[in-house]
Design an enzyme around this catalytic site. Structure first.
Site, PDB file in Angstrom:
ATOM      1  CG  ASP A   1     -35.336  45.142 -69.565  1.00 59.37           C
ATOM      2  OD1 ASP A   1     -35.754  45.521 -68.464  1.00 59.37           O
ATOM      3  OD2 ASP A   1     -34.146  44.875 -69.796  1.00 59.37           O
TER       4      ASP A   1
HETATM    5  C1  BGC Z   1     -34.017  43.066 -75.155  1.00 62.28           C
HETATM    6  C2  BGC Z   1     -33.925  42.844 -73.676  1.00 62.28           C
HETATM    7  C3  BGC Z   1     -33.003  43.850 -73.089  1.00 62.28           C
HETATM    8  C4  BGC Z   1     -33.399  45.248 -73.472  1.00 62.28           C
HETATM    9  C5  BGC Z   1     -32.513  46.322 -72.904  1.00 62.28           C
HETATM   10  C6  BGC Z   1     -34.385  44.490 -75.434  1.00 62.28           C
HETATM   11  O1  BGC Z   1     -34.407  44.710 -76.808  1.00 62.28           O
HETATM   12  O2  BGC Z   1     -34.948  42.186 -75.716  1.00 62.28           O
HETATM   13  O3  BGC Z   1     -33.505  41.533 -73.399  1.00 62.28           O
HETATM   14  O4  BGC Z   1     -32.998  43.741 -71.695  1.00 62.28           O
HETATM   15  O5  BGC Z   1     -33.473  45.370 -74.846  1.00 62.28           O
HETATM   16  O6  BGC Z   1     -31.428  46.585 -73.665  1.00 62.28           O
HETATM   17  C1  NOJ Z   2     -31.849  41.368 -70.319  1.00 61.19           C
HETATM   18  C2  NOJ Z   2     -31.639  42.382 -69.253  1.00 61.19           C
HETATM   19  O1  NOJ Z   2     -30.274  42.496 -68.992  1.00 61.19           O
HETATM   20  C3  NOJ Z   2     -32.360  42.028 -68.008  1.00 61.19           C
HETATM   21  O2  NOJ Z   2     -32.223  43.050 -67.064  1.00 61.19           O
HETATM   22  C4  NOJ Z   2     -33.795  41.785 -68.338  1.00 61.19           C
HETATM   23  O3  NOJ Z   2     -34.424  41.483 -67.157  1.00 61.19           O
HETATM   24  C5  NOJ Z   2     -33.955  40.717 -69.374  1.00 61.19           C
HETATM   25  N1  NOJ Z   2     -33.252  41.095 -70.528  1.00 61.19           N
HETATM   26  C6  NOJ Z   2     -35.404  40.431 -69.719  1.00 61.19           C
HETATM   27  O4  NOJ Z   2     -35.961  41.448 -70.462  1.00 61.19           O
END
Ligand code: BGC
Ligand code: NOJ
Length: 826
Positions: free
Chosen positions: A507
């Protein structure tokens, strides 16, 4: 030897915490259907119905001081000493303390001055309430006169408004108090108008007093460690009018030497239909109750409490509580009997037979919504997340997985794109988060095919499923899968690789957002996708892997001309993708990670930082792209050399030390944390599976053990719960490598389940039958798996007398009902 805060009690399927001062609250989840509670080892946490944002029942203050400071507490006053069975909030030193976190229940016991207080917390099956059975025992030789206070604080339903619009909340709170053979405090804020739900907190006896107003109970300048009413030894019988409504019962308890008394508290939620919301006069007289309400005589809106009464009455005896608890235990016996390993390694047995499967149930229920790291208001059910979660859950309760697939697919758009998340209560896509994550659609194929291989239920493909929940727009689920596949095909970049969109699984790899405004979120801000050349190798691997699953599914269906054409078409696209990866996605010794907006390489030896990434090694490796050309083996060697560390493989190496506007959020994290060089436990299993694809059983096992909680060596360093996976462990470039964060709600649970059950131990459902294809460490000499698959049971013994890592050929046992016993010698 590092300090241990508890131990595993495998016979009872519990983790037993023996010191309340764990390095972080170590929590558990109550409920596995619609009513849920989060409970820490000191009884902190909260309850909600279905949706932690819209139906929050009790209050919790996240990220606060002191940590974990609201929950469902019992205060015991013994002479002038005040204490809690779970140590907090008073923190009076206890003579004995134990917290047993079991499967959807928690039992907290405290002992002080020869009084034992033990509380069992659980949510009975089919019931919208948390039961708290408190047992008080006088272990002294003298008579004891104790004062008991319960305490919980109501949340006014919408968890978000507490943080953003409390000026309203402070004026709306309303309660009712009912005193009969039981005592119940009802929370009915907004019930008279638009809400058709209420909550209650009851105890199965008359009380000596109560409080419903926080200030009266706690005292204006006190905190929960020294509530004024408790210190004064007397409830104030307060009636909440706005401010912060609470529920507290006050009971005087006499205990003869050796005597034990049980109190059953029910913290519940009910809904009434419009038209049936309010009580008629006869309902009061029936229960002969003494009823008080915030509005007093002028209250024309007395709750119709029939439903709550049913639950309160049902759980008025210890026998009823025990019976419901036994039902919950029996459910878990049944769920865990679907896959069971017996080996000489107790940690392996523990992970496989108890904790990994349990965590899969929790991630299935919660997705990424509510934990001690997720507030319950920001993130609902993830499209990608929930598809992955159900792969770890589908063998437990397939019918629930089926429904979930339909719910998820219903939030898809007609072009195959998806809302990234939806709210569990409304099942509607969440507009605040939006979509545009180009990996999302492929996960629907991943989830659906796992369901069909498990169940053989092809009928799900004919279910009519809407686009974006729009009535009238329904097409078959099979059509959703086709369009998901095509979403990648229709969104390719200049190298024939998938365009990344807003991001892919990572993400934080935001190749199109170019954000320089600190007031916007990387996750939701506008993107410059027009003219972008940003392509993802992770999606390329995902497409090949899940694309083949799509093809296998088609092949196992009726052989119509149309299907054959579709198979040929899909295979061609997959082949093209493999070629594109071989030609443009290979960096010489590992798979590249991406091309950025301008078409520059990401995850290449040419980059100064972020030379190599784990996701593409995992996905292109699992998909065996270029394996015949030696790419898989080389990529695995490179990962071992550059990404691996004592605690697992980091996400990228070296981590970024400066902000790269063209890479986005990833490069904002300090080196070694989260998506910037953290050990993202979630994607270690991708590499492990790739290792099994390469026949490297020893490597796979070594990496599996680095991530699996049962092998954690230093609990102080790891910090979070030692019985479940966490999302991230600080990587080798972090300030504190090995420190865990964000426990519980992570795709790591499902992926490690898939890895250990299907790829290492190697028992895998396929359309043709149950495949046995282990890839194990050479010193694992023997193990037995009992697998209930559909309505058959397979007892499979794998023997490895010659120290091999895998068989020469996998065996496929055709599906047949009944019990079958097999032995496989490697
Ligand atoms: C985090 C991710 C997460 C995303 C969505 C980001 O700040 O690092 O792990 O999936 O936010 O909430
Ligand atoms: C947490 C999110 O829930 C997941 O969908 C995502 O793939 C990982 N973070 C990596 O960014």
């Amino acid at each position: 030897m590092a300090k241990e805060y508890g131990y595993f009690d495998d016979a009872h399927r519990e983790y037993v915490i023996t010191d309340p001062k764990t390095p972080f609250p170590w929590i558990n989840y109550l409920g596995n259907e619609d009513f849920f509670g989060l409970i820490s080892n000191t009884a902190g946490g909260y309850d909600f119905f279905k949706d932690a944002k819209f139906r929050r029942i009790t209050r919790y203050r996240y990220n606060s001081v002191p940590m974990d400071s609201v929950g469902r507490y019992f205060y015991i006053v013994d002479d002038r000493l005040v204490w809690n069975p779970g140590w907090k909030p008073c923190k009076t030193a206890l003579d004995g303390y134990e917290c047993r976190h079991g499967l959807n229940y928690t039992r907290i016991t405290g002992v002080k001055n020869k009084v034992r207080a033990s509380v069992l917390y659980f949510v009975p099956l089919g019931v919208k309430a948390e039961i708290q059975r408190l047992t008080l025992t006088n272990e002294s030789d003298e008579k004891k006169t104790l004062k008991l206070f319960s305490y919980t604080e109501w949340c006014l339903w919408n968890g978000a408004t507490d943080g953003e619009n409390f000026q309203r909340n402070l004026s709306t709170g309303e309660v009712e108090i009912e005193r009969s053979e039981w005592t119940a405090i009802y929370h009915k804020t907004e019930y008279k108008e638009r809400r058709n739900h209420y909550a209650y907190y009851s105890v199965n006896c008359p009380v000596n007093g109560y409080d419903t107003d926080r200030e009266s109970f706690v005292g204006l300048y006190n905190d929960l460690s020294e509530p004024q009413a408790v210190l004064e030894g007397k409830a104030t019988d307060s009636l909440a009018h706005g401010w912060s409504p609470i529920a507290s019962h006050y009971i005087e308890v006499g205990l003869a030497p050796g005597e034990s008394k049980d109190f059953i508290f029910v913290l519940g939620y009910e809904e009434n239909e419009e038209g049936n919301k309010f009580a008629s006069n006869s309902q009061f007289s029936i229960h002969n109750s003494q009823l008080l309400t915030s509005l007093g005589e002028r209250d024309h809106h007395i709750i119709n409490k029939e439903r709550a009464h049913e639950v309160i009455k049902r759980f008025s005896t210890v026998e009823a509580v025990e019976a419901a608890f036994a039902e919950l235990q029996a459910l878990w016996d049944e769920l865990l009997s679907k896959y069971r390993v017996e080996s000489l390694d107790e940690r392996l047995n523990r992970m496989v037979n108890i904790w990994n499967q349990y965590q899969c149930m929790i991630t299935f229920c919660m997705s990424r919504s509510a934990s001690f790291f997720e507030s319950g208001i920001g993130r609902g059910m993830g499209f990608r997340d929930s598809n992955q979660d159900l792969v770890g859950f589908v063998h437990q309760i397939p019918s629930r997985a089926r429904q979930r697939i339909i719910d998820i697919a219903s939030t898809q758009f007609p072009d195959g794109g998806c809302y990234h998340q939806y709210q569990p209560l409304t099942k509607r896509g969440n507009n605040d988060i939006g979509g545009g994550f180009n990996d999302d659609p492929m996960w629907l194929i991943f989830g659906t095919t796992a369901y069909i291989r498990e169940t053989g239920d092809f009928s799900i493909l004919d279910e009519m499923v809407p686009w974006d929940n729009e009535p009238g727009s329904e097409v078959s689920l099979m059509e959703h899968l086709r369009i998901s596949f095509d979403h990648v095909v229709n969104n390719l970049g200049p190298h024939g690789l998938p365009l990344i969109g807003r991001a892919d699984w990572n993400d934080c790899l935001n190749l199109n957002c170019f954000s320089n405004d600190p007031n916007e979120s990387f996750q939701t801000t506008g993107n410059k996708t027009e003219g972008s050349r940003a392509e993802s190798l992770m999606i390329a691997g995902l497409f090949v892997y899940c694309g083949r699953q799509y093809v296998d599914l088609l092949k196992s269906r009726a052989e119509s001309k149309e299907t054959k054409d579709e198979i040929a078409r899909a295979e061609k696209e997959i082949e093209k993708m493999c070629k594109a990866v071989e030609q443009f996605g290979w960096d010489g010794a590992w798979y590249l990670r991406a091309y950025d907006y301008y078409g520059n390489k990401v995850g290449s030896h040419e980059n100064e930082e972020g030379k190599i990434f784990i996701e593409s090694q995992g996905w292109c490796g699992m998909a065996r792209i270029g394996a015949e050309l030696g790419m898989l083996d080389k990529a695995l060697d490179s990962a071992a050399q550059l990404l691996d560390s004592e605690h697992g493989m980091v996400l990228n190496y070296p981590a970024y030390t400066t902000y790269h506007i063209e890479l986005g959020e990833q490069s904002t994290y300090p080196a070694g944390y989260k998506e910037n060089g953290g050990i993202f436990c979630h994607n270690n299993p991708w590499v492990i599976i790739a290792q099994t694809e390469a026949g490297r059983g020893n490597d796979a096992w070594t990496l599996y053990k680095k991530i699996a909680p049962a092998w954690i060596k230093d609990q102080d360093l790891h910090k979070v719960e030692p019985y479940v996976y966490c999302q991230m462990v600080a990587g080798k470039e972090a300030a504190k490598p090995g420190e865990g964060k964000n426990s519980w709600l992570t795709g790591t649970a499902a992926w490690n389940w898939l890895t250990i059950s299907q790829h290492i131990l190697g028992i895998r459902p396929t359309y043709e039958g149950l495949m046995i294809n282990p890839c194990i460490p050479s010193d694992l000499k023997e193990y037995k798996v009992t697998r209930k698959w559909r309505d058959a049971e397979y007892v499979i013994t794998v023997k490895n007398p010659n120290g091999k890592q895998h068989p020469d050929q996998p065996v496929v046992l055709p599906y047949a009902p009944g019990k079958h016993t097999y032995e496989v010698v490697l």
